[in-house]
Design a protein around this motif. Structure first.
Motif, PDB file in Angstrom:
ATOM      1  N   GLY A  34      53.207  11.969   1.954  1.00 14.98           N
ATOM      2  CA  GLY A  34      53.367  11.950   3.450  1.00 14.98           C
ATOM      3  C   GLY A  34      53.002  10.378   3.829  1.00 14.98           C
ATOM      4  N   VAL A  35      53.406   9.899   5.428  1.00 14.91           N
ATOM      5  CA  VAL A  35      53.507   8.747   5.672  1.00 14.91           C
ATOM      6  C   VAL A  35      52.583   8.847   7.100  1.00 14.91           C
ATOM      7  CG1 VAL A  35      55.463   8.011   4.369  1.00 14.91           C
ATOM      8  CG2 VAL A  35      55.622   8.541   6.791  1.00 14.91           C
ATOM      9  N   ARG A  36      51.995   7.720   7.607  1.00 15.31           N
ATOM     10  CA  ARG A  36      51.308   7.779   8.872  1.00 15.31           C
ATOM     11  C   ARG A  36      52.144   7.135   9.932  1.00 15.31           C
ATOM     12  NH1 ARG A  36      46.368  10.681   8.258  1.00 15.31           N
ATOM     13  NH2 ARG A  36      45.950  10.468   6.265  1.00 15.31           N
ATOM     14  N   ILE A  37      52.072   7.891  11.208  1.00 11.61           N
ATOM     15  CA  ILE A  37      52.354   7.383  12.415  1.00 11.61           C
ATOM     16  C   ILE A  37      51.427   6.169  12.854  1.00 11.61           C
ATOM     17  CG2 ILE A  37      52.810   7.948  14.955  1.00 11.61           C
ATOM     18  CD1 ILE A  37      54.839   9.440  12.881  1.00 11.61           C
TER      19      ILE A  37
ATOM     20  N   VAL B  80      60.732   5.453  15.487  1.00 11.41           N
ATOM     21  CA  VAL B  80      61.405   4.383  14.658  1.00 11.41           C
ATOM     22  C   VAL B  80      60.884   4.750  13.319  1.00 11.41           C
ATOM     23  CG1 VAL B  80      62.216   2.207  13.987  1.00 11.41           C
ATOM     24  CG2 VAL B  80      61.686   2.726  16.311  1.00 11.41           C
ATOM     25  N   THR B  81      61.577   5.065  12.260  1.00  9.47           N
ATOM     26  CA  THR B  81      60.995   5.230  11.084  1.00  9.47           C
ATOM     27  C   THR B  81      60.885   3.949  10.460  1.00  9.47           C
ATOM     28  OG1 THR B  81      60.799   6.660   8.941  1.00  9.47           O
ATOM     29  CG2 THR B  81      62.833   6.029   9.448  1.00  9.47           C
ATOM     30  N   SER B  82      60.208   3.869   9.289  1.00 11.67           N
ATOM     31  CA  SER B  82      59.936   2.343   8.945  1.00 11.67           C
ATOM     32  C   SER B  82      60.251   2.030   7.651  1.00 11.67           C
ATOM     33  CB  SER B  82      58.441   1.864   9.140  1.00 11.67           C
ATOM     34  OG  SER B  82      58.052   0.647   8.387  1.00 11.67           O
TER      35      SER B  82
ATOM     36  N   TRP C 291      46.882   2.833   5.515  1.00 14.39           N
ATOM     37  CA  TRP C 291      48.011   3.470   6.106  1.00 14.39           C
ATOM     38  C   TRP C 291      49.310   2.606   6.199  1.00 14.39           C
ATOM     39  CZ3 TRP C 291      45.323   5.554  10.831  1.00 14.39           C
ATOM     40  CH2 TRP C 291      44.680   6.932  10.290  1.00 14.39           C
ATOM     41  N   ALA C 292      49.151   1.111   6.240  1.00 10.02           N
ATOM     42  CA  ALA C 292      50.110   0.046   6.273  1.00 10.02           C
ATOM     43  C   ALA C 292      50.728  -0.498   4.893  1.00 10.02           C
ATOM     44  CB  ALA C 292      49.994  -0.918   7.300  1.00 10.02           C
ATOM     45  N   GLU C 293      49.980   0.038   4.082  1.00 10.46           N
ATOM     46  CA  GLU C 293      50.092  -0.564   2.690  1.00 10.46           C
ATOM     47  C   GLU C 293      50.613   0.375   1.541  1.00 10.46           C
ATOM     48  OE1 GLU C 293      47.075  -4.310   2.453  1.00 10.46           O
ATOM     49  OE2 GLU C 293      46.292  -2.207   1.952  1.00 10.46           O
ATOM     50  N   LEU C 294      51.385   1.379   1.583  1.00  9.50           N
ATOM     51  CA  LEU C 294      52.214   2.181   0.920  1.00  9.50           C
ATOM     52  C   LEU C 294      52.972   1.375   0.401  1.00  9.50           C
ATOM     53  CD1 LEU C 294      50.706   4.474   2.469  1.00  9.50           C
ATOM     54  CD2 LEU C 294      52.803   5.503   2.378  1.00  9.50           C
TER      55      LEU C 294
ATOM     56  N   THR D 153      57.860   4.147   4.566  1.00  9.39           N
ATOM     57  CA  THR D 153      56.477   4.073   4.185  1.00  9.39           C
ATOM     58  C   THR D 153      55.488   4.485   5.056  1.00  9.39           C
ATOM     59  OG1 THR D 153      56.278   1.594   5.019  1.00  9.39           O
ATOM     60  CG2 THR D 153      57.034   2.089   2.572  1.00  9.39           C
ATOM     61  N   CYS D 154      56.161   4.427   6.618  1.00 12.00           N
ATOM     62  CA  CYS D 154      55.453   4.932   7.773  1.00 12.00           C
ATOM     63  C   CYS D 154      56.366   5.188   8.975  1.00 12.00           C
ATOM     64  CB  CYS D 154      54.371   3.951   8.277  1.00 12.00           C
ATOM     65  SG  CYS D 154      54.957   2.187   8.763  1.00 12.00           S
ATOM     66  N   CYS D 155      55.741   5.402  10.088  1.00  9.08           N
ATOM     67  CA  CYS D 155      56.776   5.758  11.005  1.00  9.08           C
ATOM     68  C   CYS D 155      56.234   5.219  12.447  1.00  9.08           C
ATOM     69  CB  CYS D 155      57.239   7.143  11.286  1.00  9.08           C
ATOM     70  SG  CYS D 155      58.138   7.443  12.679  1.00  9.08           S
TER      71      CYS D 155
END
Ligand code: A2H
Length: 258
Positions: free
Chosen positions: A121-124, A139-141, A169-172, A52-54
């Motif tokens: 896509g996901v966010r850094i 670290v991928t999340s 961005w943190a709520e996918l 969901t993010c990295c």
């Protein structure tokens, strides 16, 4: 240092859009025909559907290193050096660095995470507990299966303003990837279940998170069944190597050891 070797899957998350802070530093150091990849090191390739993010450490220093005319990697200097002795760069022992950035400079970058259900896509995003001296420092999340990742996305969403990120961005969406005895009938998000059961309130609850990580890892590996992807219905023990190999075959990952 012991004699054990950790074998990671290094995943390639292609940059789709840099934030201005990174663009300013990169300038014209990378040709527009080339791609830059964030390269997290993971022990759980079978969970990559749930990215969901990295994460990067906001205060850690990273480099962008040239692997070929068309591929550049965003990783720690230490990892680039190790990779140069594993045939990942064209010349043995050489790892040409074209830029130096901190994690904070790249927060907000949009990347494509291979296999993730979030194909847009996901966010850094920043993670304070990333260790500079492990893996690639990236670290991928996967918050469905990693208690550390779950505790961190919850904290980021709660304190989005403090972290200077967009809350969304943190709520996918966190989707179930693996069925386990503990998760069955309860939504199969083992990391969420453990974080809530153990009343873990912060990504800095190191001792409890270590225990949760151990429980989630063992149960996922020995008793887990895939709920998604090409190996749906297979055990995690079987799927782990198969997912890894298909990521390598598609050019989305490579082996990295340290
Ligand atoms: B694992 P080991 Cl779903 N700092 O990948 C902190 N953590 C790091 C890191 C660093 N520099 N580099 C890698 N890691 C994380 C997936 C995952 C992971 C799941 C569940 C558990 C899990 C998605 N995050 O790890 O100390 C990476 O997160 C629990 C063992 O080398 C990597 O695999 O054993 C794992 O820690 C490597 O940990």
């Amino acid at each position: 240092e012991g004699v054990t070797v950790q074998q990671y899957t290094a995943l390639k998350l292609k940059v789709k859009e840099w934030p201005e802070s990174a663009q300013k530093i990169i300038g014209d150091k990378i040709p527009s025909s080339a791609n830059v990849y964030f390269v997290p090191a993971t022990l759980r390739p079978e969970t990559m559907y749930g990215q969901t993010c990295c994460y990067v450490g906001p205060k850690i220093e990273y480099g962008i290193f040239k692997a070929s005319d068309t591929e550049y990697y965003f990783i720690s200097y230490r990892a680039a050096r190790n990779m140069s002795f594993q045939g990942i760069f064209p010349k043995w022992g050489e790892f040409p660095q074209v830029a130096t950035l901190t994690g904070a400079d790249v927060v907000g970058t949009l990347v494509n995470a291979p296999l993730s259900v979030h194909s847009q896509g996901v966010r850094i995003l920043p993670m304070e507990t990333v260790k500079a001296t492990k893996g690639t420092g990236v670290v991928t999340s996967v918050p469905s299966d990693s208690p550390d990742d779950y505790a961190t996305v919850m904290d980021l969403a709660k304190k989005a303003e403090y972290y200077n990120i967009k809350k969304e961005w943190a709520e996918l969406e966190i989707i179930p990837i693996i069925e386990t005895p503990r998760g069955k009938g309860k939504g199969n998000l083992i990391a969420k279940i453990l974080v809530e059961e153990m009343k873990i309130n912060s990504p800095k609850d190191a001792k409890q998170l270590a225990e949760a990580k151990d429980l989630a890892y063992k149960e996922g590996f020995y008793e887990g069944t895939m709920l998604v992807g090409d190996y749906k219905g297979k055990s995690v023990q079987e799927a782990k190597g198969l997912v890894k190999q298909s990521l390598i075959d598609s050019g989305d990952a490579f082996d990295y050891a340290e």
